[in-house]
Design a protein around this motif. Structure first.
Motif, PDB file in Angstrom:
ATOM      1  N   ASN A 122       0.829  -1.199   0.000  1.00 30.58           N
ATOM      2  CA  ASN A 122       0.000   0.000   0.000  1.00 30.58           C
ATOM      3  C   ASN A 122       0.867   1.255   0.000  1.00 30.58           C
ATOM      4  N   PRO A 123       0.451   2.270  -0.745  1.00 31.09           N
ATOM      5  CA  PRO A 123       1.247   3.512  -0.758  1.00 31.09           C
ATOM      6  C   PRO A 123       1.204   4.196   0.603  1.00 31.09           C
ATOM      7  N   VAL A 124       2.340   4.800   0.962  1.00 30.09           N
ATOM      8  CA  VAL A 124       2.455   5.515   2.236  1.00 30.09           C
ATOM      9  C   VAL A 124       2.817   6.960   1.935  1.00 30.09           C
ATOM     10  N   HIS A 125       1.907   7.877   2.309  1.00 32.54           N
ATOM     11  CA  HIS A 125       2.146   9.304   2.128  1.00 32.54           C
ATOM     12  C   HIS A 125       2.622   9.925   3.439  1.00 32.54           C
ATOM     13  N   LEU A 126       3.180  11.115   3.339  1.00 33.77           N
ATOM     14  CA  LEU A 126       3.631  11.823   4.535  1.00 33.77           C
ATOM     15  C   LEU A 126       2.471  12.061   5.492  1.00 33.77           C
ATOM     16  N   ARG A 127       1.307  12.368   4.971  1.00 37.15           N
ATOM     17  CA  ARG A 127       0.151  12.630   5.844  1.00 37.15           C
ATOM     18  C   ARG A 127      -0.238  11.395   6.655  1.00 37.15           C
ATOM     19  N   ASP A 128       0.134  10.209   6.160  1.00 42.88           N
ATOM     20  CA  ASP A 128      -0.165   8.987   6.911  1.00 42.88           C
ATOM     21  C   ASP A 128       0.772   8.815   8.111  1.00 42.88           C
ATOM     22  N   LEU A 129       1.916   9.465   8.063  1.00 40.28           N
ATOM     23  CA  LEU A 129       2.930   9.308   9.109  1.00 40.28           C
ATOM     24  C   LEU A 129       2.977  10.476  10.081  1.00 40.28           C
ATOM     25  N   TRP A 130       2.477  11.620   9.653  1.00 41.08           N
ATOM     26  CA  TRP A 130       2.652  12.846  10.442  1.00 41.08           C
ATOM     27  C   TRP A 130       1.829  12.772  11.728  1.00 41.08           C
ATOM     28  N   PRO A 131       2.471  12.875  12.899  1.00 40.65           N
ATOM     29  CA  PRO A 131       1.731  12.794  14.167  1.00 40.65           C
ATOM     30  C   PRO A 131       0.966  14.076  14.454  1.00 40.65           C
ATOM     31  N   GLY A 132      -0.170  13.942  15.079  1.00 42.44           N
ATOM     32  CA  GLY A 132      -0.972  15.104  15.421  1.00 42.44           C
ATOM     33  C   GLY A 132      -0.413  15.845  16.627  1.00 42.44           C
ATOM     34  N   ASP A 133      -0.806  17.103  16.768  1.00 44.16           N
ATOM     35  CA  ASP A 133      -0.292  17.937  17.859  1.00 44.16           C
ATOM     36  C   ASP A 133      -0.658  17.370  19.227  1.00 44.16           C
ATOM     37  N   ASP A 134      -1.869  16.850  19.361  1.00 50.67           N
ATOM     38  CA  ASP A 134      -2.294  16.312  20.660  1.00 50.67           C
ATOM     39  C   ASP A 134      -1.458  15.097  21.048  1.00 50.67           C
ATOM     40  N   GLU A 135      -1.176  14.231  20.079  1.00 51.98           N
ATOM     41  CA  GLU A 135      -0.361  13.054  20.361  1.00 51.98           C
ATOM     42  C   GLU A 135       1.046  13.467  20.795  1.00 51.98           C
ATOM     43  N   VAL A 136       1.607  14.435  20.097  1.00 50.78           N
ATOM     44  CA  VAL A 136       2.936  14.915  20.454  1.00 50.78           C
ATOM     45  C   VAL A 136       2.932  15.489  21.863  1.00 50.78           C
ATOM     46  N   ARG A 137       1.921  16.265  22.173  1.00 48.61           N
ATOM     47  CA  ARG A 137       1.836  16.899  23.493  1.00 48.61           C
ATOM     48  C   ARG A 137       1.749  15.849  24.594  1.00 48.61           C
ATOM     49  N   GLN A 138       0.985  14.813  24.361  1.00 44.37           N
ATOM     50  CA  GLN A 138       0.840  13.767  25.375  1.00 44.37           C
ATOM     51  C   GLN A 138       2.166  13.053  25.639  1.00 44.37           C
ATOM     52  N   VAL A 139       2.912  12.786  24.573  1.00 42.56           N
ATOM     53  CA  VAL A 139       4.204  12.115  24.742  1.00 42.56           C
ATOM     54  C   VAL A 139       5.191  13.033  25.463  1.00 42.56           C
ATOM     55  N   VAL A 140       5.205  14.304  25.094  1.00 46.70           N
ATOM     56  CA  VAL A 140       6.100  15.258  25.754  1.00 46.70           C
ATOM     57  C   VAL A 140       5.771  15.351  27.242  1.00 46.70           C
ATOM     58  N   ASP A 141       4.490  15.447  27.558  1.00 47.32           N
ATOM     59  CA  ASP A 141       4.089  15.560  28.964  1.00 47.32           C
ATOM     60  C   ASP A 141       4.501  14.331  29.767  1.00 47.32           C
ATOM     61  N   ARG A 142       4.498  13.169  29.111  1.00 48.27           N
ATOM     62  CA  ARG A 142       4.845  11.933  29.815  1.00 48.27           C
ATOM     63  C   ARG A 142       6.349  11.710  29.895  1.00 48.27           C
ATOM     64  N   ALA A 143       7.080  12.078  28.841  1.00 46.79           N
ATOM     65  CA  ALA A 143       8.482  11.664  28.731  1.00 46.79           C
ATOM     66  C   ALA A 143       9.490  12.713  29.190  1.00 46.79           C
ATOM     67  N   VAL A 144       9.126  13.987  29.164  1.00 48.09           N
ATOM     68  CA  VAL A 144      10.069  15.043  29.517  1.00 48.09           C
ATOM     69  C   VAL A 144       9.874  15.390  30.986  1.00 48.09           C
ATOM     70  N   ARG A 145      10.888  15.076  31.820  1.00 44.62           N
ATOM     71  CA  ARG A 145      10.737  15.222  33.270  1.00 44.62           C
ATOM     72  C   ARG A 145      11.829  16.126  33.854  1.00 44.62           C
ATOM     73  N   ARG A 146      11.507  16.734  34.983  1.00 47.96           N
ATOM     74  CA  ARG A 146      12.419  17.651  35.651  1.00 47.96           C
ATOM     75  C   ARG A 146      13.718  16.971  36.071  1.00 47.96           C
ATOM     76  N   ASP A 147      13.635  15.717  36.517  1.00 44.82           N
ATOM     77  CA  ASP A 147      14.841  15.057  37.024  1.00 44.82           C
ATOM     78  C   ASP A 147      15.887  14.864  35.935  1.00 44.82           C
ATOM     79  N   MET A 148      15.463  14.824  34.655  1.00 42.39           N
ATOM     80  CA  MET A 148      16.430  14.709  33.564  1.00 42.39           C
ATOM     81  C   MET A 148      17.303  15.960  33.485  1.00 42.39           C
TER      82      MET A 148
END
Length: 711
Positions: free
Chosen positions: A389-415
């Motif tokens: 199946n063809p894969v376009h950039l729009r199929d891979l591009w993550p949404g802003d909400d998904e990015v925000r959720q990962v940042v909130d979970r993975a980026v911590r003060r102790d780092m």
């Protein structure tokens, strides 16, 4: 108040039409051109030249002109899918066109309030690319959230907040709007996904127009065979690098790139085989939160494994291209680079690449998958998945909400806390290095890394009485946008170049030539690399001269040699040299070697249509006259041939301000032409530096006089 390089307080000043103003809690100057990044969190700071910093360390003042302040009013919000990089590139285009050299920029309006700290940092970090002294965001709740994230203690944050509020420096919604000397407006809703290139950081181009911009720059090209499973397309991406600078310290951008890579790998896509990929964050915290998010492995599988931390590809330390691509370039093929850095000047990323684009980290990944800058992401698939199946950039591009959720979970003060502790403690291998005792440095005459510079060798006790020159000759006539990258060497030291031959003759093994940046304390190496950037063109040579890099005629006019060798023929005859250029001379990195190299080559004056701020100061620090054509005039009016003799007069009564200098051109047929030039001097110290041949000669003579009186 913070202190400058000399340890003395730095005075802050603002020039506004109204007393209503936001300013910073601290002021800071530093020798990196990207010091203005600190303005994103309410710290007023700007870069100074390395020579200015040296002067400060020996007690000389560092002055700055009372600035014009440009207010940039931001409205609206960035649309979904539009990144902080897109914003920064748009601001760069806007402000370079407006003209902000030697000016302070402050961002205001509801759009500025709504920007996160990382997006603000991307904009402030690009200040050198649009020419501003600094790009300031007043302190507010968002800046305070950065202090909390980066593990500043509650007590420290409380002190900061209390002080700022007491001083009226903590921006709040509903505060009075400042009035500025100049104003510019930008609607964030109108910003679109963009790149910048293919030559300059302010050449913003919409993502959909990138193929057209490449074809305009490179002309028509056809796919070629390169020994891969498929032909190498026109506009092939030879280097795709998520490199240091602010984009790679932006958690949202890095997580976005990681998620895109993860989805690509899951669908069976990786970087094209002719693309040299790399990931070199500016901070180890980036590695920590990418690992926490589970994105390090997919990035590496897509081709973006971490190669190290700090300046690498962005400063030219990319290493060689794929061997097959190297051969294609030798055959006339024109590849490109796509990097997430701040500068894309021709030859900077790699000496074999003259066309390069700046892009956000996720778009760097996308172009590595596509393999060419001529790819149309809207209509053409990046490839096919395991099921065909063809894969376009729009199929891979993550949404802003998904990015925000990962940042909130993975980026911590102790780092951030752990990283800061490591920086403060240092590392054992640095502390274990041997060193000699004593007050004075023990010069090793056999060293190929550190040699005693000739700035003070044979220095007479008194300065010369005459700044003007007679019988000068033009060494180089250059065009617009000649950057410090074009003047000062960067990247790997080529074996076949003059610097490489010099090192090989002294027993350095070919594999140990290293980078110019590692040998910048050896003037013999740096001089031999000056003006060797392959995109530099000396307009004094015939248009059909195909030699790459700046070559120049010898004094007798019989030969054309590399600049280092040609300049020696003038120096040996005692003939002073002049460089002539167009607009924005000395833009880019704040490299003092761009000024040192010209001075040591025998250049007494640079005549340009305009100078970038830091380079102008560095030239004065080396005793080189930064002369400017008056508005509407340029080198084209002089009709220089390289055989003309130049005289500069009117330099005997200099004062702070704009000084008139007369340029007289004596033609070979005996006729003369005269032109008026401007010499801007901000302080009497700058006059002293020029009269003494530079800052260090002035300081040495001053100290010698003081020592004599004490005795």
């Amino acid at each position: 108040m913070r202190t400058g390089a000399s340890g003395t307080p730095v005075r802050r000043s603002r020039k506004l039409s109204s007393p209503i103003t936001y300013t910073s809690t601290t002021s800071e100057t530093a020798t990196d051109s990207h010091t203005p990044m600190v303005n994103s969190i309410g710290v007023l700071g700007w870069g100074v030249g390395g020579l200015q910093a040296q002067a400060a360390m020996v007690g000389e003042p560092t002055a700055i002109r009372f600035p014009t302040v440009v207010g940039v009013r931001l409205t609206g919000r960035l649309r979904s899918g539009v990144t902080a990089t897109d914003l920064a590139l748009t601001v760069t285009e806007l402000l370079r066109a407006h003209g902000v050299v030697d000016k302070f920029v402050e961002f205001t309006g509801p759009g500025a309030t709504g920007l996160g700290w990382a997006a603000r940092a991307a904009v402030s970090n690009m200040a050198p690319e649009y020419g501003a002294t600094c790009a300031f965001f007043p302190f507010d709740d968002e800046a305070m959230s950065y202090l909390e994230l980066t593990a500043r203690s509650p007590e420290q944050r409380a002190v900061v907040a209390a002080y700022l509020r007491a001083q009226g420096l903590y921006r709040r919604a509903g505060d009075p709007v400042p009035r500025y000397d100049e104003e510019v407006a930008l609607d964030l809703d109108a910003i679109e996904p963009s790149l910048a290139g293919p030559h300059l950081p302010h050449q913003r181009v919409a993502l959909s127009r990138v193929p057209h911009s490449f074809r305009t720059a490179a002309g028509r090209q056809e796919p070629v065979e390169g020994g891969f499973d498929e032909p190498v397309p026109a506009g092939a991406v030879a280097i795709a690098s998520i490199t240091s600078c602010t984009n790679t310290a932006n958690p949202a951008l890095m997580v976005q790139a990681g998620l895109l890579a993860q989805r690509a790998v899951d669908r069976g896509l990786v970087a094209k085989p002719w693309v040299k990929t790399s990931l070199s964050p500016g901070s180890r915290v980036v590695e920590d939160y990418l690992a926490e998010a589970g994105l390090l492995a997919p990035l590496a599988e897509a081709g973006f494994g971490i190669t190290g931390f700090g300046c690498m590809t962005c400063i030219g330390n990319s290493g060689p291209l794929h061997p097959a691509v190297e051969q294609l370039v030798r055959n006339g093929f024109e590849p490109t680079a796509v990097v997430s850095g701040n500068r894309n000047f021709g030859g900077r990323i790699n000496p074999r690449i003259s066309l390069a684009y700046l892009a956000s980290p996720p778009l760097v990944v996308a172009y590595a998958l596509a393999g060419t800058v001529t790819h149309d992401f809207e209509t053409t698939a990046l490839g096919h998945d395991h099921d065909g199946n063809p894969v376009h950039l729009r199929d891979l591009w993550p949404g802003d909400d998904e990015v925000r959720q990962v940042v909130d979970r993975a980026v911590r003060r102790d780092m951030f806390r752990r990283n800061a502790e490591t920086l403060r403690e240092g590392t054992s291998h640095w502390r274990a290095l041997p060193f000699s005792e004593g007050v004075r440095f023990d010069w090793d005459p056999a060293s190929t890394y550190i040699r005693r510079p000739p700035y003070l060798t044979g220095l007479p006790a008194e300065a010369g009485s005459e700044l003007g020159l007679t019988h000068g000759r033009v060494l180089l006539h250059l065009g617009d946008d000649v950057t410090t990258d074009h003047i000062s060497p960067a990247g790997a030291i080529p074996r076949a170049g003059a610097a490489g031959r010099y090192l090989l003759e002294r027993g350095v093994r070919p594999q140990d030539l290293n980078q110019y940046s590692t040998r910048r304390s050896n003037h013999e190496v740096m001089l031999r690399g000056a003006f060797t950037n392959p995109t530099v063109t000396n307009l004094l040579l015939p248009p059909d001269d195909t030699r790459r890099g700046a070559w120049a005629r010898t004094l007798d006019g019989d030969r054309v040699l590399p600049v280092f060798e040609a300049a020696r023929t003038y120096q040996q005859a005692g003939v002073p040299l002049v460089v002539v250029a167009g607009r924005n001379y000395g833009a880019g990195s704040s490299r003092n070697w761009a000024a040192k190299a010209q001075a040591l080559l025998g250049v007494r004056a640079v005549i340009a249509e305009s100078f970038e701020r830091i380079h102008r100061g560095n030239l004065i620090g080396m005793g080189v006259l930064p002369l400017q054509f008056p508005p509407g005039r340029g080198a084209r009016d002089c009709e220089l041939t390289g055989e003309d003799e130049l005289a500069l007069t009117g330099l005997d009564r200099l004062e702070p301000g704009i000084n008139a200098v007369r340029l007289t051109i004596r033609r070979r047929d005996g006729t003369e032409d005269g032109f008026d030039l401007h010499l801007r001097l901000d302080t009497r110290h700058e006059i002293d530096y020029l009269r003494h041949g530079g800052t260090l000669p002035y300081v040495v003579r001053r100290m010698a006089r003081t020592d004599g009186r004490q005795r």
